[in-house]
Design a protein around this motif. Structure first.
Motif, short mmCIF file in Angstrom:
data_model
loop_
_atom_site.label_atom_id
_atom_site.label_comp_id
_atom_site.label_asym_id
_atom_site.label_seq_id
_atom_site.Cartn_x
_atom_site.Cartn_y
_atom_site.Cartn_z
N CYS A 98 -6.24 -9.38 1.19
CA CYS A 98 -5.84 -7.98 1.41
C CYS A 98 -7.06 -7.10 1.69
N GLU A 99 -6.99 -6.36 2.79
CA GLU A 99 -8.09 -5.46 3.16
C GLU A 99 -7.91 -4.10 2.51
N CYS A 101 -5.55 -1.85 3.41
CA CYS A 101 -5.27 -0.84 4.42
C CYS A 101 -4.02 -0.01 4.10
N TYR A 103 -0.99 -0.47 4.94
CA TYR A 103 0.07 -0.43 5.97
C TYR A 103 1.40 -0.89 5.36
N CYS A 104 1.38 -1.97 4.59
CA CYS A 104 2.61 -2.49 3.97
C CYS A 104 3.22 -1.41 3.06
S1 SF4 Z 1 -0.87 -4.60 5.01
FE1 SF4 Z 1 -0.81 -4.56 2.80
S2 SF4 Z 1 -1.27 -6.65 2.19
FE2 SF4 Z 1 -1.89 -6.46 4.32
S3 SF4 Z 1 -4.02 -5.93 4.16
FE3 SF4 Z 1 -2.90 -4.03 4.32
S4 SF4 Z 1 -2.60 -3.43 2.19
FE4 SF4 Z 1 -3.18 -5.55 2.15
#
Ligand code: SF4
Ligand code: SF4
Ligand code: SF4
Ligand code: SF4
Lengths: 292, 293
Positions: A98-99, A101, A103-104
Protein backbone atom coordinates in the motif's frame (compact mmCIF):
# COMPACT_ATOMS: atom_id res chain seq x y z
CA UNK A 1 24.55 29.46 12.95
CA UNK A 2 25.80 27.72 9.81
CA UNK A 3 25.06 24.34 8.42
CA UNK A 4 27.80 22.06 7.06
CA UNK A 5 26.78 18.91 5.19
CA UNK A 6 29.11 15.98 4.54
CA UNK A 7 28.10 14.00 1.51
CA UNK A 8 29.33 11.27 -0.79
CA UNK A 9 27.92 9.97 -4.02
CA UNK A 10 27.96 6.47 -2.68
CA UNK A 11 28.39 4.62 0.60
CA UNK A 12 31.77 3.27 1.64
CA UNK A 13 33.81 6.34 0.72
CA UNK A 14 34.46 7.05 4.39
CA UNK A 15 31.87 9.76 4.88
CA UNK A 16 30.82 8.70 8.36
CA UNK A 17 34.43 8.33 9.58
CA UNK A 18 35.22 11.82 8.34
CA UNK A 19 32.06 13.39 9.75
CA UNK A 20 32.75 11.76 13.11
CA UNK A 21 36.30 13.13 13.02
CA UNK A 22 34.95 16.64 12.38
CA UNK A 23 32.42 16.13 15.15
CA UNK A 24 35.23 15.25 17.56
CA UNK A 25 37.28 18.26 16.42
CA UNK A 26 34.40 20.74 16.44
CA UNK A 27 33.05 19.18 19.63
CA UNK A 28 31.31 21.86 21.71
CA UNK A 29 30.90 24.25 18.77
CA UNK A 30 28.36 22.14 17.01
CA UNK A 31 25.25 20.01 16.94
CA UNK A 32 25.59 16.81 14.99
CA UNK A 33 22.80 15.48 12.75
CA UNK A 34 22.87 11.98 11.29
CA UNK A 35 20.68 12.18 8.21
CA UNK A 36 21.66 8.78 6.92
CA UNK A 37 18.40 7.53 8.43
CA UNK A 38 18.34 4.41 6.30
CA UNK A 39 21.54 3.09 7.88
CA UNK A 40 22.52 5.48 10.63
CA UNK A 41 25.97 4.64 11.96
CA UNK A 42 27.12 7.78 13.67
CA UNK A 43 25.95 6.51 17.05
CA UNK A 44 28.48 3.66 16.81
CA UNK A 45 31.34 6.16 16.92
CA UNK A 46 29.89 8.74 19.25
CA UNK A 47 28.42 6.45 21.95
CA UNK A 48 25.40 8.67 22.56
CA UNK A 49 23.26 8.72 25.66
CA UNK A 50 19.71 8.90 24.43
CA UNK A 51 17.78 11.79 25.96
CA UNK A 52 14.69 11.85 23.80
CA UNK A 53 13.07 9.04 21.85
CA UNK A 54 9.95 9.67 19.78
CA UNK A 55 7.87 7.80 17.24
CA UNK A 56 7.78 9.48 13.88
CA UNK A 57 4.67 9.21 11.75
CA UNK A 58 4.54 10.03 8.07
CA UNK A 59 1.89 9.21 5.53
CA UNK A 60 -1.00 6.83 5.99
CA UNK A 61 -1.89 3.17 5.76
CA UNK A 62 -5.31 1.87 4.96
CA UNK A 63 -7.12 -1.15 6.32
CA UNK A 64 -10.39 -2.85 5.37
CA UNK A 65 -12.70 -3.54 8.28
CA UNK A 66 -14.78 -6.55 7.43
CA UNK A 67 -18.06 -5.25 8.84
CA UNK A 68 -20.09 -3.34 6.34
CA UNK A 69 -18.29 -4.45 3.20
CA UNK A 70 -20.72 -5.06 0.36
CA UNK A 71 -18.16 -6.84 -1.82
CA UNK A 72 -18.38 -4.35 -4.64
CA UNK A 73 -14.69 -4.93 -5.54
CA UNK A 74 -14.25 -1.19 -6.11
CA UNK A 75 -11.26 -0.90 -3.79
CA UNK A 76 -9.50 -3.71 -5.58
CA UNK A 77 -10.25 -2.29 -9.02
CA UNK A 78 -8.96 1.20 -8.35
CA UNK A 79 -5.73 0.30 -6.56
CA UNK A 80 -2.82 0.83 -8.91
CA UNK A 81 -0.36 -0.88 -6.62
CA UNK A 82 -1.99 -4.31 -6.39
CA UNK A 83 -2.23 -3.83 -2.66
CA UNK A 84 -5.79 -5.10 -2.29
CA UNK A 85 -6.51 -8.81 -2.56
CA UNK A 86 -9.60 -10.90 -2.13
CA UNK A 87 -8.75 -13.80 0.16
CA UNK A 88 -11.32 -16.28 1.48
CA UNK A 89 -14.14 -13.93 0.61
CA UNK A 90 -12.59 -10.97 2.35
CA UNK A 91 -10.76 -7.88 1.17
CA UNK A 92 -7.29 -7.45 2.58
CA UNK A 93 -4.81 -4.60 2.10
CA UNK A 94 -1.18 -5.60 2.20
CA UNK A 95 0.55 -2.87 4.22
CA UNK A 96 3.85 -3.56 2.43
CA UNK A 97 2.33 -2.84 -0.99
CA UNK A 98 0.00 0.00 0.00
CA UNK A 99 1.33 3.40 -1.05
CA UNK A 100 -1.16 5.16 1.14
CA UNK A 101 -2.84 7.03 -1.69
CA UNK A 102 -6.30 6.63 -0.25
CA UNK A 103 -7.98 6.01 -3.60
CA UNK A 104 -9.73 2.89 -2.24
CA UNK A 105 -10.87 4.91 0.78
CA UNK A 106 -12.34 7.54 -1.55
CA UNK A 107 -14.38 5.08 -3.57
CA UNK A 108 -15.58 2.64 -0.93
CA UNK A 109 -19.37 3.18 -0.86
CA UNK A 110 -19.76 1.88 2.69
CA UNK A 111 -16.87 3.64 4.43
CA UNK A 112 -15.49 0.23 5.33
CA UNK A 113 -11.91 1.26 4.82
CA UNK A 114 -10.02 2.84 7.70
CA UNK A 115 -7.13 5.22 7.62
CA UNK A 116 -4.23 5.07 10.12
CA UNK A 117 -1.08 7.13 10.42
CA UNK A 118 1.96 5.18 9.28
CA UNK A 119 4.76 4.68 11.77
CA UNK A 120 7.77 5.70 9.72
CA UNK A 121 10.52 5.34 12.27
CA UNK A 122 12.05 6.60 15.46
CA UNK A 123 13.68 9.84 16.16
CA UNK A 124 16.30 10.49 18.88
CA UNK A 125 18.17 13.30 20.57
CA UNK A 126 21.29 12.20 22.43
CA UNK A 127 24.35 13.50 24.23
CA UNK A 128 27.68 12.33 22.84
CA UNK A 129 30.96 11.85 24.59
CA UNK A 130 32.30 14.93 22.76
CA UNK A 131 30.01 17.04 24.86
CA UNK A 132 27.62 17.87 22.05
CA UNK A 133 24.17 16.89 20.93
CA UNK A 134 23.47 14.27 18.28
CA UNK A 135 20.14 14.23 16.50
CA UNK A 136 19.51 10.91 14.77
CA UNK A 137 16.77 8.60 13.63
CA UNK A 138 15.98 5.14 12.50
CA UNK A 139 13.70 4.52 9.58
CA UNK A 140 11.23 1.71 10.16
CA UNK A 141 11.25 -1.41 8.03
CA UNK A 142 9.33 -0.87 4.81
CA UNK A 143 8.97 2.81 5.56
CA UNK A 144 9.20 5.27 2.72
CA UNK A 145 12.52 7.11 2.83
CA UNK A 146 10.92 10.12 1.28
CA UNK A 147 13.09 12.65 3.01
CA UNK A 148 10.54 13.61 5.64
CA UNK A 149 12.47 11.97 8.45
CA UNK A 150 15.67 13.56 7.15
CA UNK A 151 13.97 16.94 7.18
CA UNK A 152 12.78 16.34 10.72
CA UNK A 153 16.32 15.44 11.89
CA UNK A 154 17.77 18.56 10.25
CA UNK A 155 15.08 20.86 11.58
CA UNK A 156 15.47 19.51 15.08
CA UNK A 157 19.27 19.81 14.92
CA UNK A 158 18.97 23.43 13.81
CA UNK A 159 16.56 24.18 16.61
CA UNK A 160 18.98 22.67 19.13
CA UNK A 161 21.89 24.62 17.69
CA UNK A 162 19.97 27.89 18.02
CA UNK A 163 18.87 27.07 21.55
CA UNK A 164 22.36 26.08 22.61
CA UNK A 165 23.90 29.00 20.68
CA UNK A 166 26.21 26.74 18.69
CA UNK A 167 28.12 27.90 15.67
CA UNK A 168 27.48 24.92 13.42
CA UNK A 169 25.17 22.10 12.56
CA UNK A 170 27.21 19.25 11.10
CA UNK A 171 25.16 16.91 8.95
CA UNK A 172 26.07 13.40 7.84
CA UNK A 173 23.93 13.19 4.72
CA UNK A 174 22.48 10.02 3.27
CA UNK A 175 24.26 8.53 0.24
CA UNK A 176 23.04 8.75 -3.34
CA UNK A 177 21.32 11.63 -5.08
CA UNK A 178 17.69 10.77 -4.39
CA UNK A 179 15.14 12.69 -2.38
CA UNK A 180 16.67 12.05 1.06
CA UNK A 181 19.87 13.73 -0.16
CA UNK A 182 18.05 16.70 -1.59
CA UNK A 183 16.30 16.92 1.77
CA UNK A 184 19.65 16.98 3.57
CA UNK A 185 21.17 19.59 1.24
CA UNK A 186 18.76 22.39 0.54
CA UNK A 187 19.74 25.53 2.38
CA UNK A 188 23.13 24.27 3.58
CA UNK A 189 25.98 26.78 3.93
CA UNK A 190 28.78 24.43 2.94
CA UNK A 191 29.02 20.94 1.48
CA UNK A 192 31.96 18.59 2.00
CA UNK A 193 32.05 15.98 -0.74
CA UNK A 194 33.88 12.80 0.20
CA UNK A 195 35.06 10.67 -2.68
CA UNK A 196 37.50 7.90 -3.52
CA UNK A 197 39.68 7.57 -6.60
CA UNK A 198 37.81 4.78 -8.34
CA UNK A 199 36.06 4.69 -11.67
CA UNK A 200 32.77 4.89 -9.85
CA UNK A 201 34.09 7.52 -7.44
CA UNK A 202 34.62 10.13 -10.12
CA UNK A 203 31.36 9.26 -11.76
CA UNK A 204 29.41 9.59 -8.51
CA UNK A 205 31.24 12.80 -7.64
CA UNK A 206 30.25 14.45 -10.88
CA UNK A 207 26.62 13.50 -10.32
CA UNK A 208 26.65 14.83 -6.79
CA UNK A 209 28.38 17.99 -7.92
CA UNK A 210 25.73 18.54 -10.56
CA UNK A 211 23.16 18.55 -7.78
CA UNK A 212 25.24 20.92 -5.64
CA UNK A 213 25.59 23.29 -8.55
CA UNK A 214 21.88 23.19 -9.23
CA UNK A 215 21.23 24.10 -5.62
CA UNK A 216 23.95 26.81 -5.82
CA UNK A 217 25.86 25.67 -2.73
CA UNK A 218 29.48 26.28 -1.67
CA UNK A 219 31.50 23.10 -1.53
CA UNK A 220 34.88 21.44 -1.05
CA UNK A 221 36.15 17.92 -1.55
CA UNK A 222 38.08 15.29 0.37
CA UNK A 223 39.66 12.45 -1.59
CA UNK A 224 39.85 9.40 0.59
CA UNK A 225 42.11 6.39 -0.15
CA UNK A 226 43.87 8.73 -2.61
CA UNK A 227 46.87 6.43 -3.09
CA UNK A 228 45.03 3.32 -4.29
CA UNK A 229 44.81 4.85 -7.73
CA UNK A 230 46.96 7.96 -8.20
CA UNK A 231 45.93 8.32 -11.83
CA UNK A 232 42.26 8.43 -10.95
CA UNK A 233 43.01 10.73 -8.01
CA UNK A 234 44.65 13.01 -10.59
CA UNK A 235 41.51 12.95 -12.73
CA UNK A 236 39.40 13.83 -9.71
CA UNK A 237 41.72 16.73 -8.88
CA UNK A 238 41.45 17.94 -12.44
CA UNK A 239 37.68 17.79 -12.20
CA UNK A 240 37.81 19.84 -8.98
CA UNK A 241 40.10 22.41 -10.54
CA UNK A 242 37.94 22.80 -13.61
CA UNK A 243 34.96 23.44 -11.39
CA UNK A 244 36.78 25.63 -8.89
CA UNK A 245 36.11 23.31 -5.99
CA UNK A 246 38.76 23.46 -3.25
CA UNK A 247 40.52 20.21 -2.36
CA UNK A 248 40.31 20.02 1.42
CA UNK A 249 42.41 16.91 1.97
CA UNK A 250 43.88 13.85 0.35
CA UNK A 251 43.81 10.95 2.75
CA UNK A 252 45.75 7.72 2.18
CA UNK A 253 44.30 4.24 2.21
CA UNK A 254 44.99 3.28 5.79
CA UNK A 255 43.83 0.30 7.85
CA UNK A 256 43.80 2.57 10.87
CA UNK A 257 40.43 3.88 9.70
CA UNK A 258 39.02 0.39 10.11
CA UNK A 259 40.93 -0.23 13.32
CA UNK A 260 39.53 2.97 14.78
CA UNK A 261 35.99 1.93 13.85
CA UNK A 262 36.54 -1.49 15.39
CA UNK A 263 37.39 0.23 18.65
CA UNK A 264 34.45 2.62 18.31
CA UNK A 265 36.79 5.60 18.10
CA UNK A 266 37.07 8.42 15.60
CA UNK A 267 40.25 8.54 13.57
CA UNK A 268 41.41 11.77 15.19
CA UNK A 269 41.25 10.10 18.58
CA UNK A 270 42.87 6.87 17.42
CA UNK A 271 45.64 8.41 15.34
CA UNK A 272 47.86 11.19 16.65
CA UNK A 273 50.03 11.44 13.54
CA UNK A 274 49.65 12.44 9.90
CA UNK A 275 46.03 11.37 9.49
CA UNK A 276 44.92 13.47 12.40
CA UNK A 277 46.92 16.41 11.14
CA UNK A 278 45.29 16.27 7.69
CA UNK A 279 41.83 16.14 9.17
CA UNK A 280 42.53 18.99 11.58
CA UNK A 281 43.65 21.10 8.63
CA UNK A 282 40.64 20.09 6.57
CA UNK A 283 38.27 20.99 9.38
CA UNK A 284 39.90 24.39 9.78
CA UNK A 285 39.50 25.06 6.10
CA UNK A 286 35.88 23.95 6.15
CA UNK A 287 35.20 26.40 8.97
CA UNK A 288 36.95 29.19 7.17
CA UNK A 289 35.11 28.60 3.90
CA UNK A 290 31.80 28.25 5.71
CA UNK A 291 32.24 31.47 7.65
CA UNK A 292 33.34 33.41 4.59
CA UNK B 1 16.58 -18.27 -11.02
CA UNK B 2 17.05 -14.81 -9.50
CA UNK B 3 19.73 -13.99 -6.98
CA UNK B 4 19.72 -10.51 -5.47
CA UNK B 5 22.83 -9.00 -4.00
CA UNK B 6 22.06 -6.49 -1.29
CA UNK B 7 23.58 -4.80 1.72
CA UNK B 8 22.39 -2.56 4.49
CA UNK B 9 24.66 0.15 3.21
CA UNK B 10 26.60 1.13 0.12
CA UNK B 11 30.31 0.53 -0.29
CA UNK B 12 30.39 -2.94 1.16
CA UNK B 13 31.18 -4.67 -2.12
CA UNK B 14 27.84 -5.37 -3.77
CA UNK B 15 29.05 -4.39 -7.18
CA UNK B 16 32.31 -6.31 -6.73
CA UNK B 17 30.42 -9.48 -5.85
CA UNK B 18 27.82 -9.04 -8.58
CA UNK B 19 30.34 -8.36 -11.34
CA UNK B 20 32.77 -11.10 -10.39
CA UNK B 21 30.05 -13.68 -9.90
CA UNK B 22 28.61 -12.76 -13.29
CA UNK B 23 31.97 -13.09 -15.03
CA UNK B 24 32.76 -16.41 -13.37
CA UNK B 25 29.35 -17.87 -14.17
CA UNK B 26 29.49 -16.76 -17.78
CA UNK B 27 32.80 -18.61 -18.13
CA UNK B 28 31.28 -21.69 -16.52
CA UNK B 29 28.11 -21.56 -18.61
CA UNK B 30 29.90 -20.98 -21.91
CA UNK B 31 28.70 -23.55 -24.43
CA UNK B 32 26.05 -25.07 -22.14
CA UNK B 33 23.10 -22.98 -23.29
CA UNK B 34 22.79 -21.48 -19.83
CA UNK B 35 23.21 -17.73 -19.57
CA UNK B 36 23.78 -14.98 -17.03
CA UNK B 37 22.15 -11.60 -16.82
CA UNK B 38 23.52 -9.02 -14.43
CA UNK B 39 20.96 -6.29 -13.86
CA UNK B 40 21.96 -3.16 -11.98
CA UNK B 41 18.92 -1.98 -10.06
CA UNK B 42 20.79 0.69 -8.15
CA UNK B 43 19.09 3.19 -10.45
CA UNK B 44 20.42 6.26 -8.66
CA UNK B 45 24.02 5.25 -9.24
CA UNK B 46 24.36 2.20 -11.44
CA UNK B 47 28.04 1.33 -11.31
CA UNK B 48 28.26 -2.26 -12.48
CA UNK B 49 28.47 -1.03 -16.04
CA UNK B 50 31.85 0.50 -15.32
CA UNK B 51 33.19 -3.04 -14.97
CA UNK B 52 31.34 -4.72 -17.83
CA UNK B 53 31.75 -3.30 -21.30
CA UNK B 54 29.71 -4.81 -24.08
CA UNK B 55 27.66 -4.00 -27.17
CA UNK B 56 24.52 -2.02 -26.62
CA UNK B 57 21.63 -4.15 -27.88
CA UNK B 58 18.64 -2.26 -26.60
CA UNK B 59 17.85 1.12 -25.17
CA UNK B 60 14.49 2.02 -23.81
CA UNK B 61 13.19 5.20 -22.23
CA UNK B 62 11.04 4.68 -19.15
CA UNK B 63 8.03 6.72 -18.31
CA UNK B 64 5.56 7.01 -15.53
CA UNK B 65 2.12 8.52 -15.51
CA UNK B 66 1.44 11.93 -14.01
CA UNK B 67 -1.70 14.07 -14.39
CA UNK B 68 -1.69 17.05 -16.69
CA UNK B 69 -4.12 19.85 -15.92
CA UNK B 70 -6.41 20.97 -18.74
CA UNK B 71 -7.45 24.48 -17.94
CA UNK B 72 -10.29 24.64 -20.46
CA UNK B 73 -12.13 21.68 -18.94
CA UNK B 74 -11.62 22.46 -15.27
CA UNK B 75 -14.50 23.93 -13.28
CA UNK B 76 -12.30 24.58 -10.25
CA UNK B 77 -14.32 22.25 -8.02
CA UNK B 78 -11.22 21.46 -5.91
CA UNK B 79 -11.96 17.77 -5.67
CA UNK B 80 -8.55 16.75 -7.00
CA UNK B 81 -6.62 18.65 -4.34
CA UNK B 82 -8.72 17.02 -1.66
CA UNK B 83 -7.99 13.51 -2.85
CA UNK B 84 -4.25 13.77 -3.40
CA UNK B 85 -2.52 12.35 -0.34
CA UNK B 86 0.93 13.41 -1.41
CA UNK B 87 0.40 17.13 -1.94
CA UNK B 88 1.39 16.57 -5.54
CA UNK B 89 -1.42 18.78 -6.63
CA UNK B 90 -2.21 22.25 -5.37
CA UNK B 91 -5.45 24.14 -5.84
CA UNK B 92 -4.60 27.79 -6.28
CA UNK B 93 -8.10 29.22 -6.51
CA UNK B 94 -7.88 30.06 -10.19
CA UNK B 95 -5.75 27.15 -11.29
CA UNK B 96 -4.42 23.71 -10.37
CA UNK B 97 -0.70 23.09 -10.17
CA UNK B 98 0.99 19.69 -10.43
CA UNK B 99 4.27 18.74 -8.72
CA UNK B 100 5.36 15.68 -10.68
CA UNK B 101 8.22 14.82 -8.31
CA UNK B 102 5.72 14.27 -5.50
CA UNK B 103 3.18 12.31 -7.54
CA UNK B 104 2.87 8.58 -6.86
CA UNK B 105 0.82 7.93 -10.01
CA UNK B 106 -2.14 6.60 -8.09
CA UNK B 107 -4.69 7.93 -10.66
CA UNK B 108 -7.09 9.10 -7.94
CA UNK B 109 -7.22 12.74 -9.03
CA UNK B 110 -7.48 11.84 -12.68
CA UNK B 111 -10.24 9.24 -12.31
CA UNK B 112 -12.20 11.22 -9.76
CA UNK B 113 -12.13 14.54 -11.61
CA UNK B 114 -15.73 15.03 -12.73
CA UNK B 115 -14.66 16.97 -15.82
CA UNK B 116 -11.83 14.80 -17.16
CA UNK B 117 -9.56 17.76 -16.67
CA UNK B 118 -6.61 15.73 -15.36
CA UNK B 119 -5.69 13.11 -17.95
CA UNK B 120 -2.68 10.99 -16.96
CA UNK B 121 0.27 11.64 -19.23
CA UNK B 122 3.67 10.11 -19.73
CA UNK B 123 6.68 11.62 -17.99
CA UNK B 124 10.23 10.55 -18.55
CA UNK B 125 11.83 8.81 -15.59
CA UNK B 126 15.04 7.31 -16.91
CA UNK B 127 16.58 4.90 -19.37
CA UNK B 128 17.14 1.15 -19.43
CA UNK B 129 20.03 -0.19 -21.48
CA UNK B 130 20.91 -3.78 -22.32
CA UNK B 131 24.36 -4.90 -23.38
CA UNK B 132 25.66 -8.20 -24.68
CA UNK B 133 29.19 -9.12 -23.63
CA UNK B 134 29.38 -12.63 -25.06
CA UNK B 135 27.06 -15.53 -25.87
CA UNK B 136 26.53 -16.30 -22.19
CA UNK B 137 26.59 -12.88 -20.55
CA UNK B 138 24.27 -9.92 -20.73
CA UNK B 139 24.26 -6.79 -18.65
CA UNK B 140 21.46 -4.38 -18.06
CA UNK B 141 21.10 -1.13 -16.16
CA UNK B 142 18.42 1.40 -15.47
CA UNK B 143 19.43 4.92 -14.76
CA UNK B 144 17.16 7.54 -13.27
CA UNK B 145 17.22 11.04 -14.79
CA UNK B 146 18.73 13.77 -12.63
CA UNK B 147 15.98 15.56 -10.78
CA UNK B 148 13.59 12.59 -10.75
CA UNK B 149 13.02 11.98 -7.09
CA UNK B 150 11.58 8.52 -6.82
CA UNK B 151 13.67 5.47 -7.62
CA UNK B 152 11.08 2.84 -6.83
CA UNK B 153 8.85 3.16 -9.93
CA UNK B 154 11.85 2.74 -12.24
CA UNK B 155 13.04 -0.30 -10.30
CA UNK B 156 9.55 -1.74 -10.49
CA UNK B 157 9.42 -1.34 -14.27
CA UNK B 158 12.86 -2.86 -14.66
CA UNK B 159 11.91 -5.79 -12.44
CA UNK B 160 8.84 -6.44 -14.58
CA UNK B 161 10.88 -6.15 -17.74
CA UNK B 162 13.28 -8.82 -16.50
CA UNK B 163 10.42 -11.11 -15.55
CA UNK B 164 8.93 -10.83 -19.00
CA UNK B 165 12.10 -11.11 -21.05
CA UNK B 166 14.35 -13.61 -19.33
CA UNK B 167 13.28 -17.23 -18.97
CA UNK B 168 14.66 -20.18 -16.98
CA UNK B 169 17.66 -20.40 -19.21
CA UNK B 170 18.94 -17.31 -17.45
CA UNK B 171 20.55 -16.98 -14.10
CA UNK B 172 19.64 -13.43 -13.14
CA UNK B 173 21.88 -11.53 -10.73
CA UNK B 174 20.45 -8.32 -9.33
CA UNK B 175 22.72 -5.62 -7.99
CA UNK B 176 20.30 -3.95 -5.55
CA UNK B 177 20.30 -0.38 -4.33
CA UNK B 178 21.81 0.15 -0.87
CA UNK B 179 19.80 0.71 2.27
CA UNK B 180 16.78 -0.96 3.77
CA UNK B 181 13.88 1.11 2.47
CA UNK B 182 11.51 0.97 -0.51
CA UNK B 183 14.02 0.74 -3.36
CA UNK B 184 15.68 -2.39 -1.96
CA UNK B 185 12.41 -4.01 -1.10
CA UNK B 186 11.21 -3.40 -4.66
CA UNK B 187 14.46 -4.77 -6.08
CA UNK B 188 14.45 -8.09 -4.20
CA UNK B 189 10.76 -8.90 -4.70
CA UNK B 190 11.29 -11.69 -7.23
CA UNK B 191 14.57 -13.03 -5.86
CA UNK B 192 14.82 -16.69 -4.90
CA UNK B 193 17.75 -15.92 -2.67
CA UNK B 194 19.29 -12.71 -1.34
CA UNK B 195 23.00 -12.47 -0.69
CA UNK B 196 23.72 -9.90 1.99
CA UNK B 197 27.24 -8.63 1.68
CA UNK B 198 28.92 -7.05 4.66
CA UNK B 199 32.25 -6.11 6.16
CA UNK B 200 33.62 -7.56 9.40
CA UNK B 201 33.47 -4.25 11.27
CA UNK B 202 31.02 -2.78 13.80
CA UNK B 203 29.51 -0.67 10.96
CA UNK B 204 29.13 -3.71 8.78
CA UNK B 205 27.62 -5.73 11.59
CA UNK B 206 25.14 -3.02 12.49
CA UNK B 207 23.98 -2.54 8.90
CA UNK B 208 23.81 -6.28 8.33
CA UNK B 209 21.40 -6.69 11.20
CA UNK B 210 19.13 -4.01 9.72
CA UNK B 211 19.27 -5.72 6.34
CA UNK B 212 18.47 -9.07 7.96
CA UNK B 213 15.43 -7.54 9.68
CA UNK B 214 14.25 -6.25 6.33
CA UNK B 215 14.68 -9.61 4.60
CA UNK B 216 13.00 -11.34 7.54
CA UNK B 217 10.06 -8.98 7.26
CA UNK B 218 9.77 -9.74 3.55
CA UNK B 219 10.05 -13.48 4.19
CA UNK B 220 13.09 -13.70 1.92
CA UNK B 221 15.62 -16.46 2.13
CA UNK B 222 19.09 -15.01 2.56
CA UNK B 223 22.73 -15.87 3.06
CA UNK B 224 25.72 -13.77 4.07
CA UNK B 225 28.94 -13.01 2.24
CA UNK B 226 31.73 -11.30 4.15
CA UNK B 227 33.90 -8.89 2.18
CA UNK B 228 37.35 -7.63 3.20
CA UNK B 229 37.65 -10.67 5.39
CA UNK B 230 40.72 -10.33 7.59
CA UNK B 231 40.23 -6.76 8.74
CA UNK B 232 38.05 -5.89 11.72
CA UNK B 233 36.75 -8.64 13.97
CA UNK B 234 34.73 -11.88 14.03
CA UNK B 235 31.51 -10.42 15.38
CA UNK B 236 29.61 -10.99 12.13
CA UNK B 237 30.76 -14.58 11.84
CA UNK B 238 29.85 -15.43 15.43
CA UNK B 239 26.48 -13.80 15.13
CA UNK B 240 25.65 -15.75 11.95
CA UNK B 241 26.79 -19.01 13.55
CA UNK B 242 24.62 -18.35 16.55
CA UNK B 243 21.57 -17.53 14.44
CA UNK B 244 22.31 -20.33 11.98
CA UNK B 245 22.49 -18.00 9.05
CA UNK B 246 24.65 -19.47 6.27
CA UNK B 247 27.85 -17.57 5.50
CA UNK B 248 28.62 -18.79 1.99
CA UNK B 249 31.75 -16.81 1.19
CA UNK B 250 34.51 -14.70 2.64
CA UNK B 251 36.25 -12.47 0.12
CA UNK B 252 39.72 -11.83 1.51
CA UNK B 253 40.91 -8.30 2.19
CA UNK B 254 43.51 -7.59 -0.50
CA UNK B 255 44.96 -4.23 -1.40
CA UNK B 256 45.22 -5.52 -5.01
CA UNK B 257 41.45 -5.92 -4.96
CA UNK B 258 40.97 -2.25 -4.04
CA UNK B 259 43.38 -1.26 -6.80
CA UNK B 260 41.61 -3.39 -9.43
CA UNK B 261 38.27 -2.02 -8.29
CA UNK B 262 39.53 1.53 -8.61
CA UNK B 263 40.48 0.78 -12.22
CA UNK B 264 37.15 -0.77 -13.07
CA UNK B 265 38.57 -4.27 -13.55
CA UNK B 266 37.20 -7.58 -12.39
CA UNK B 267 39.11 -9.78 -9.95
CA UNK B 268 38.23 -13.36 -10.86
CA UNK B 269 40.60 -13.33 -13.81
CA UNK B 270 43.66 -12.17 -11.87
CA UNK B 271 43.21 -12.92 -8.18
CA UNK B 272 42.94 -16.67 -7.51
CA UNK B 273 42.04 -16.12 -3.85
CA UNK B 274 38.97 -14.15 -4.92
CA UNK B 275 38.08 -16.58 -7.69
CA UNK B 276 38.15 -19.40 -5.19
CA UNK B 277 35.69 -17.70 -2.89
CA UNK B 278 33.40 -16.75 -5.76
CA UNK B 279 33.35 -20.46 -6.74
CA UNK B 280 32.35 -21.29 -3.16
CA UNK B 281 29.64 -18.66 -3.24
CA UNK B 282 28.23 -20.23 -6.39
CA UNK B 283 28.15 -23.68 -4.76
CA UNK B 284 26.50 -22.10 -1.75
CA UNK B 285 23.84 -20.52 -3.96
CA UNK B 286 23.13 -23.83 -5.68
CA UNK B 287 22.85 -25.65 -2.40
CA UNK B 288 20.53 -23.10 -0.84
CA UNK B 289 18.26 -22.84 -3.85
CA UNK B 290 18.07 -26.64 -4.19
CA UNK B 291 16.98 -26.87 -0.57
CA UNK B 292 14.11 -24.63 -1.47
CA UNK B 293 12.81 -26.68 -4.38
S1 SF4 C 1 -5.72 2.26 -3.34
FE1 SF4 C 1 -5.85 1.83 -1.17
S2 SF4 C 1 -4.74 -0.08 -0.92
FE2 SF4 C 1 -4.17 0.72 -2.91
S3 SF4 C 1 -2.33 1.87 -2.47
FE3 SF4 C 1 -4.02 3.30 -2.38
S4 SF4 C 1 -4.55 3.33 -0.21
FE4 SF4 C 1 -3.30 1.54 -0.51
S1 SF4 D 1 -14.83 -0.80 -1.80
FE1 SF4 D 1 -15.52 -1.06 0.29
S2 SF4 D 1 -17.41 -2.15 0.12
FE2 SF4 D 1 -16.40 -2.36 -1.84
S3 SF4 D 1 -15.26 -4.27 -1.66
FE3 SF4 D 1 -13.88 -2.66 -1.02
S4 SF4 D 1 -14.12 -2.52 1.19
FE4 SF4 D 1 -15.84 -3.68 0.41
S1 SF4 E 1 -11.18 17.83 -9.90
FE1 SF4 E 1 -11.00 18.33 -12.06
S2 SF4 E 1 -12.52 19.92 -12.37
FE2 SF4 E 1 -12.19 19.77 -10.18
S3 SF4 E 1 -10.60 21.29 -9.74
FE3 SF4 E 1 -9.58 19.35 -10.09
S4 SF4 E 1 -9.08 19.39 -12.25
FE4 SF4 E 1 -10.59 20.95 -11.96
S1 SF4 F 1 -2.04 10.68 -9.43
FE1 SF4 F 1 -2.32 10.47 -7.24
S2 SF4 F 1 -0.41 11.21 -6.39
FE2 SF4 F 1 -0.46 11.91 -8.49
S3 SF4 F 1 -1.33 13.95 -8.34
FE3 SF4 F 1 -3.02 12.55 -8.71
S4 SF4 F 1 -3.78 12.03 -6.69
FE4 SF4 F 1 -1.80 12.94 -6.42
Amino acid sequence: MKEIVVLSGKGGAGKTSITAAFAALGAKDLVLADCDVDAADMHLLTAPEIQVEEDFYSGKVYEVKTDGCVHCFKCMKVCHFDAVSHIDGEFVIDPMECEGCGYCYQVCPTRTIEMHPRLAGKFYVSNTRFGNTLVHARLGIAADNSGKLVTKVREEAKKMALEQQKKYVLVDASPGIGCPVVASLTGAHFVVMVTEPTVSGLHDLSRVYELIRKLKLKSGCIINKADINPEMAGQIKQFLEENDVPLLAELPYDVRFTEAISQAKTIVEYDQGALREKLVKAWEEVRELTDK
Amino acid sequence: MQIAIASGKGGTGKTTLAVNLAVLLSEKFSGTGQKVLLADLDVEEPNSGLFLKGDLIEEQVNYRMVPDWKEDKCTLCKRCANVCEFNALAFLGISVMIFPELCHSCYACSDLCPEDALPMEKRRMGVTRRYRLNESLEFMESRIDIGVEQATPLIEQTRKYIKENYDDQWMVLLDSPPGTSCPVMEAVKDADLVLLITEPTPFGFHDLKLAMDTMGELGKKYAVVINKYGIGNDEVLHYCEQKQIPVIGKLPHLTEAAVLYSKGKNMVDTLPAIRNEIEKIYSGILKLTEDRA
